[in-house]
Design a protein around this motif. Structure first.
Motif, mmCIF file in Angstrom:
data_model
loop_
_atom_site.group_PDB
_atom_site.id
_atom_site.type_symbol
_atom_site.label_atom_id
_atom_site.label_comp_id
_atom_site.label_asym_id
_atom_site.label_seq_id
_atom_site.Cartn_x
_atom_site.Cartn_y
_atom_site.Cartn_z
ATOM 1 N N GLY A 87 32.192 46.128 36.225
ATOM 2 C CA GLY A 87 33.188 47.321 35.658
ATOM 3 C C GLY A 87 32.847 48.531 36.324
ATOM 4 O O GLY A 87 31.824 48.761 37.280
ATOM 5 N N LEU A 88 33.287 49.439 35.478
ATOM 6 C CA LEU A 88 32.958 51.056 35.794
ATOM 7 C C LEU A 88 31.433 51.169 35.219
ATOM 8 O O LEU A 88 31.274 51.092 34.233
ATOM 9 C CB LEU A 88 33.910 51.999 35.052
ATOM 10 C CG LEU A 88 35.251 51.917 35.571
ATOM 11 C CD1 LEU A 88 36.175 52.668 34.636
ATOM 12 C CD2 LEU A 88 35.626 52.137 36.913
ATOM 13 N N ALA A 89 30.514 51.726 36.218
ATOM 14 C CA ALA A 89 29.157 51.842 35.653
ATOM 15 C C ALA A 89 28.967 52.740 34.413
ATOM 16 O O ALA A 89 28.089 52.126 33.638
ATOM 17 C CB ALA A 89 28.348 52.531 36.735
ATOM 18 N N GLY A 141 42.743 42.839 36.596
ATOM 19 C CA GLY A 141 43.226 44.249 37.502
ATOM 20 C C GLY A 141 42.448 44.108 38.715
ATOM 21 O O GLY A 141 42.749 44.569 39.497
ATOM 22 N N GLY A 142 41.188 43.595 38.656
ATOM 23 C CA GLY A 142 40.184 43.798 39.812
ATOM 24 C C GLY A 142 40.150 42.646 40.420
ATOM 25 O O GLY A 142 39.469 42.622 41.443
ATOM 26 N N ASP A 164 43.390 43.016 47.827
ATOM 27 C CA ASP A 164 43.864 43.376 46.695
ATOM 28 C C ASP A 164 43.959 42.358 45.373
ATOM 29 O O ASP A 164 44.164 41.154 45.805
ATOM 30 C CB ASP A 164 45.156 44.145 46.831
ATOM 31 C CG ASP A 164 45.183 45.782 47.288
ATOM 32 O OD1 ASP A 164 44.016 45.890 47.389
ATOM 33 O OD2 ASP A 164 46.065 46.108 47.358
ATOM 34 N N ALA A 165 43.722 42.406 44.230
ATOM 35 C CA ALA A 165 43.773 41.608 43.142
ATOM 36 C C ALA A 165 45.283 41.595 42.956
ATOM 37 O O ALA A 165 46.102 42.370 43.288
ATOM 38 C CB ALA A 165 42.946 41.876 42.062
ATOM 39 N N ALA A 166 45.728 40.478 42.185
ATOM 40 C CA ALA A 166 47.067 40.376 41.842
ATOM 41 C C ALA A 166 47.488 41.322 40.720
ATOM 42 O O ALA A 166 48.668 42.116 41.052
ATOM 43 C CB ALA A 166 47.437 39.036 41.254
ATOM 44 N N GLY A 167 46.627 41.804 40.286
ATOM 45 C CA GLY A 167 46.797 42.852 39.140
ATOM 46 C C GLY A 167 47.160 44.404 40.056
ATOM 47 O O GLY A 167 47.973 45.004 39.337
ATOM 48 N N GLY A 272 42.703 36.512 32.231
ATOM 49 C CA GLY A 272 42.969 37.883 32.741
ATOM 50 C C GLY A 272 44.256 38.389 32.361
ATOM 51 O O GLY A 272 45.158 37.808 31.971
ATOM 52 N N GLY A 273 44.497 39.852 32.547
ATOM 53 C CA GLY A 273 45.696 40.574 32.154
ATOM 54 C C GLY A 273 46.849 40.002 32.722
ATOM 55 O O GLY A 273 47.828 40.019 31.939
#
Ligand code: KG4
Ligand code: ZN
Length: 349
Positions: A87-89, A141-142, A164-167, A272-273
């Motif tokens: 994720g985001l650090a 998303g990722g 790219d991911a599907a999201g 996942g989303g």
């Protein structure tokens, strides 16, 4: 045993309390969530620094709400779990910092959880939980991955996206159509009134013979199509949205079926989303029903990021005895962290 779970890897702050016995599935006692979508919408995507600051503001009030709902208190917590990555650090550091501070203050151990393992195990919180082994389609998303799952912590990567991911494909295409962030649900809504056969869009790697995905070319094709339409785009947006969704869903569907055939397993778990997507669910349900394959999803409201899946994954790891919580409160986070590495070598928290 009560496990408190804290999720802060991206743009949702989630807190949850799960109760686990020595055996049997852990039970969700309460959960609370704050989505930052409205805050990031003005920027067309997640602003990491704003995300971190908002997690700081939200996490303790959310925890208070969880304890009030569950009729429990902080002192009832036995283990504090948090998302350690990916994720985001900066966002991850908030959850990790709060979890370790709570653990130290309460004299209770902490446990760092893999965000994708949380998604993967989230269907165990549903009324119709799966049984091991199964094939998992992880579509967030990722990340876009197909995994063979033989048990808690036993994850074999079968295939994944090479770009790219599907999201991301949903989100980037939606942006090209002028839809708000995050575009997935908006594009899906618009697609409901469109003709999925209106535009021929690429299905990358559909016949590659392996279980990998590639979605980067799709947004380029959507952009080309949008440019070609020019002023006519406005009246064709729902058709283009429907055609884009159809391309993404067809690839996810065919590769998932190929994974089922390759492994010989008869269970599919979608997490996942993007797993919230109605068209994906309908098509997977129909294709799997024809093959006698059971499909399991998380509850709709637990498809996107939440604290319940983090508390659940921690509780299941503890029950399975594959990870011990620690009272070493020096924490780190792992912004990049392959899920399959959990099988190779279970990490200490
Ligand atoms: O799992 P998640 O909440 O966050 C990550 O860990 O990345 O997934 C978010 C992704 C976003 O790309 C969002 O657009 C997508 O899931 N998403 C959807 C739908 N709901 C969420 N995509 C398509 N259709 C939906 N209904
Ligand atoms: Zn996620």
């Amino acid at each position: 045993m009560f496990v408190l779970g804290i999720e802060s890897s991206c743009d949702e702050t989630g807190v949850a309390l799960v109760e686990a016995g020595a055996s049997g599935l852990p039970r969700l006692a309460a959960h609370a969530l704050h989505s930052q979508i409205a805050m990031h919408q003005a920027y067309g995507g997640v602003v990491p620094e704003l995300a971190s600051r908002d997690h700081i503001r939200r996490v303790l009030p959310l925890a208070e709400s969880v304890f009030a709902q569950a009729g429990q208190q902080l002192s009832d917590v036995d283990v504090v779990a948090y998302t350690r990555g990916p994720g985001l650090a900066g966002a991850l550091l908030v959850g990790a910092g709060v979890a370790c501070a709570l653990g130290a203050a309460l004299g209770k151990p902490v446990l760092g959880v893999h965000h994708l393992e949380g998604h993967l195990l989230s269907p165990f919180l549903s009324a119709d939980p799966p049984e091991f082994p199964f094939v998992a389609l992880l579509v967030s998303g990722g990340h876009t991955q197909l995994m063979r799952v033989d048990g808690v912590g036993k994850y074999e990567l079968l295939g994944e996206t090479i770009d790219d991911a599907a999201g991301e494909a949903f989100d980037k295409s939606a942006k090209l159509l002028g839809l708000p962030y995050p575009g997935g649900p908006w594009l899906a809504k618009l697609a409901e009134t469109g003709d999925a056969a209106a535009f021929k869009l690429p299905r990358p790697l559909l016949h590659s013979g392996d279980l990998d995905f590639s979605f980067a070319g799709l947004k380029t094709a959507v952009l080309t199509q949008a440019k070609k339409l020019g002023d006519a785009l406005d009246s064709r947006k729902s058709d283009l949205a429907a055609s884009t969704q159809a391309a993404i869903v067809e690839v996810l569907l065919k590769k998932s079926i190929a994974a089922i055939e390759q492994t010989g397993l008869n269970r599919l778990v979608v997490a996942g989303g993007v797993g919230a997507n109605r068209s994906l669910r309908d098509q997977l349900d129909a294709a799997c029903a024809r093959r006698g394959v059971r499909v399991h999803y998380p509850e709709l409201h637990l498809c996107t990021d939440n604290g319940a899946m983090i508390a659940m994954a921690a509780a299941m790891r503890l029950q399975a005895g594959i990870q011990q919580p620690t009272e070493r409160y020096a924490f780190d986070v792992k912004p990049r962290w392959p899920l399959a590495s959990l099988s190779a070598e279970p990490e200490p928290a």
